[in-house]
Design a protein around this motif. Structure first.
Motif, short mmCIF file in Angstrom:
data_model
loop_
_atom_site.label_atom_id
_atom_site.label_comp_id
_atom_site.label_asym_id
_atom_site.label_seq_id
_atom_site.Cartn_x
_atom_site.Cartn_y
_atom_site.Cartn_z
N UNK A 1 0.82 -1.20 0.00
CA UNK A 1 0.00 0.00 0.00
C UNK A 1 0.86 1.26 0.00
N UNK A 2 1.96 1.21 0.71
CA UNK A 2 2.88 2.35 0.72
C UNK A 2 3.47 2.57 -0.67
N UNK A 3 3.81 1.47 -1.32
CA UNK A 3 4.38 1.59 -2.68
C UNK A 3 3.33 2.16 -3.64
N UNK A 4 2.08 1.73 -3.49
CA UNK A 4 1.02 2.26 -4.35
C UNK A 4 0.87 3.77 -4.17
N UNK A 5 0.99 4.23 -2.93
CA UNK A 5 0.91 5.68 -2.69
C UNK A 5 2.13 6.39 -3.25
N UNK B 1 12.81 1.20 3.06
CA UNK B 1 12.01 2.41 2.84
C UNK B 1 12.70 3.32 1.83
N UNK B 2 14.00 3.53 2.02
CA UNK B 2 14.73 4.42 1.10
C UNK B 2 14.79 3.78 -0.29
N UNK B 3 14.95 2.47 -0.35
CA UNK B 3 15.01 1.78 -1.65
C UNK B 3 13.68 1.93 -2.39
N UNK B 4 12.57 1.79 -1.66
CA UNK B 4 11.25 1.98 -2.29
C UNK B 4 11.11 3.41 -2.82
N UNK B 5 11.52 4.36 -1.98
CA UNK B 5 11.42 5.76 -2.40
C UNK B 5 12.27 5.99 -3.65
N UNK B 6 13.47 5.47 -3.60
CA UNK B 6 14.41 5.65 -4.72
C UNK B 6 13.84 5.08 -6.01
N UNK B 7 13.21 3.94 -5.90
CA UNK B 7 12.73 3.24 -7.09
C UNK B 7 11.50 3.91 -7.70
N UNK B 8 10.61 4.38 -6.84
CA UNK B 8 9.31 4.84 -7.36
C UNK B 8 9.16 6.35 -7.46
N UNK B 9 9.96 7.11 -6.72
CA UNK B 9 9.71 8.55 -6.68
C UNK B 9 10.52 9.27 -7.75
N UNK B 10 10.18 8.94 -8.97
CA UNK B 10 10.74 9.58 -10.16
C UNK B 10 9.53 10.06 -10.96
N UNK B 11 9.54 11.33 -11.36
CA UNK B 11 8.33 11.87 -11.98
C UNK B 11 8.23 11.45 -13.46
N UNK B 12 7.09 11.75 -14.10
CA UNK B 12 6.90 11.28 -15.48
C UNK B 12 7.93 11.82 -16.47
N UNK C 1 -0.32 7.16 4.49
CA UNK C 1 0.41 6.87 3.24
C UNK C 1 0.40 5.36 2.98
N UNK C 2 0.62 4.59 4.05
CA UNK C 2 0.63 3.13 3.90
C UNK C 2 0.11 2.39 5.11
N UNK D 1 -13.59 13.12 7.47
CA UNK D 1 -12.67 12.00 7.71
C UNK D 1 -12.97 10.88 6.72
N UNK D 2 -11.99 9.98 6.55
CA UNK D 2 -12.20 8.77 5.75
C UNK D 2 -11.17 7.73 6.16
N UNK D 3 -11.60 6.48 6.02
CA UNK D 3 -10.64 5.39 6.19
C UNK D 3 -10.07 5.11 4.79
N UNK D 4 -8.91 5.67 4.52
CA UNK D 4 -8.38 5.58 3.16
C UNK D 4 -6.87 5.83 3.18
N UNK D 5 -6.16 4.97 2.47
CA UNK D 5 -4.75 5.29 2.22
C UNK D 5 -4.72 6.55 1.38
N UNK D 6 -3.89 7.51 1.75
CA UNK D 6 -3.91 8.75 0.98
C UNK D 6 -2.64 9.56 1.13
N UNK D 7 -2.47 10.48 0.20
CA UNK D 7 -1.50 11.56 0.30
C UNK D 7 -2.21 12.81 -0.21
N UNK D 8 -1.62 13.99 0.08
CA UNK D 8 -2.26 15.25 -0.30
C UNK D 8 -1.37 16.02 -1.26
#
Ligand SMILES: [Fe+2]
Ligand SMILES: [Fe+2]
Length: 431
Positions: free
Chosen positions: A162-166, A198-209, A371-372, A389-396
């Protein structure tokens, strides 16, 4: 009289807010260098095989309009690789940086850190590490907030699916940076593997289009510190080695983006007590920045929780009680535009609040860190300070345009949870 026994709150409504919240995406420019993101192999958690590219990420230690800090985690190396940077477009005028290394907690790994200063605002750059042919890309923040820009905020990630999806949803929004305000990987100051993942996930996925690495700003949560609260700096075993560029002397600081945006990043009692020195520092910092066009505070434990109990029992403080006592009056007096808080693992938005009550000129608190990680929030009927409020994985997605701020909460799967606007500077609370 407590905040729950006073007069009822008015209900804020998102109705009437622009439905066209969508974050603008500028058209891609031709690039002289191929920097499109490439899928990377799964992280080898055999620490001896970590390469710089497995954990490469960007962060800041000072003004993001003219600086960048390149970091990664890797085994010790007799020959520390060089990092060089050049503008992405035009002649390749390379500048070499100096790489510093430091221990990474209780491991044989090292944190490699290289800061570049004196960069040109609002400019795309490329950089390379050592002899690797791989070219990475980033952009500096604009000198002035003349155009719309966006960033993403959230908290309580972990390292699961779920964190990776966010992460992926956040990167798609093409933000200039991401703020994760505590409870990053849940290493608890004891698990190097979780901290690296955590840092590896960030590194892998946090690249913009457009292939640009998205810088990461953080503040400390309870799960960064052995014991969670009232720890020492050494209890933030894996957090501070990564982020003490910003938190060199204290575990709170302010990041000023030119003269248009300030992020005040606080420690809700994990290493630094809320009351005393940190509160005095906070008052000084906010007083100096009360006229800043965009003034945000981010902290981990919420002043106005959506899950945990804000009401104390005998000798036990309610959740957020110390912030409501020491910090909220300062937010109100010094014209903070929004407070980002986390820790309760829900989506929540409070009404604009003064003294815990609805006030159209009050301070909104946006959260609550999912976030996750996820919990079921208490409904607004039982917590009158809550607007939604909501029960939802989210970011803003925080979209800033001139004096207007759009706070767009998005759930995994891209469902829109909430659109909330704040505009201009509200009047300061007197007294
Ligand atoms: Fe958490
Ligand atoms: Fe937490």
């Amino acid at each position: 009289m407590t905040l729950f026994h006073r007069r009822g709150f008015l209900r804020a409504s998102a109705a009437g807010l622009a439905a066209t919240w969508w974050v603008g995406h500028s058209s891609a420019a031709d690039s002289p260098v191929e920097v499109a993101p490439e899928p990377r192999p799964a992280l080898p958690l055999d620490f001896t095989k970590l390469t710089p590219q497995d954990t490469l990420f960007l962060t800041w230690q000072r003004d993001p309009t003219t600086t960048i800090t390149v970091q990664w985690i890797a085994p010790p190396s007799e020959q520390i690789p060089a990092v060089r940077v050049a503008p992405r477009f035009g002649p390749a005028n390379w500048t070499n940086g100096t790489v510093e290394t430091k221990p990474f907690g209780n491991t044989d790994l090292k944190v490699y850190r290289c800061e570049f200063v004196g960069l040109t605002p609002g400019t795309e750059y490329i950089f390379q590490i050592g002899s690797s042919s791989q070219v990475h890309c980033f952009r500096t923040m604009p000198a002035k907030a003349t155009n719309t820009f966006t960033w993403v905020s959230g908290g309580d990630s972990g390292i699961g699916a779920d964190a990776i999806a966010t992460n992926i949803l956040a990167a798609k929004q093409e933000p200039n940076f991401v703020l994760i305000a505590g409870d990053l990987g849940y290493d608890n100051g004891t698990s190097a593997k979780v901290a690296v993942q955590f840092i590896a996930n960030y590194s892998k996925h946090m690249i913009d289009p457009k292939g640009r690495l998205i810088p990461l700003v953080t503040c400390m949560g309870n799960h960064e510190v052995r014991g969670g609260y009232k720890g020492r700096r050494s209890d933030a075993t894996y957090y501070l080695p990564l982020f003490d560029g910003l938190y060199k002397d204290t575990t709170y600081n302010v990041l000023d983006f030119g003269d248009y945006l300030s992020l005040v990043l606080l420690d809700t009692g994990h290493v630094s007590p809320i009351e005393g020195e940190q509160t005095q520092w906070l008052e000084d910092v906010l007083r100096e920045r009360q006229d800043r066009p965009h003034l945000f505070v981010a902290n981990h434990v919420p002043a106005y929780p959506s899950y945990r109990n804000p009401v104390g029992r005998e000798k036990v403080l309610g959740v957020g009680e110390l912030q409501r006592r020491h910090w909220s009056p300062l937010f109100e007096r010094y014209r903070v535009d929004a407070v980002l808080e986390h820790h309760d693992h829900t989506f929540k938005r409070t009404h604009p609040l003064t003294d815990g009550l609805y006030d159209k000129y009050g301070v909104p608190y946006l959260g609550d860190g999912s976030w996750g990680k996820l919990r079921t929030p208490v409904p607004p009927e039982k917590r009158p300070y809550l607007a939604k409020v909501a029960k939802a994985y989210h970011m803003t997605v925080q979209q800033l345009e001139g004096p207007q701020r759009l706070h767009v909460a998005m759930e995994n799967g891209s469902r829109l949870l909430d659109v909330y606007t704040t505009t201009g500077k509200r009047p300061a609370k007197r007294g």
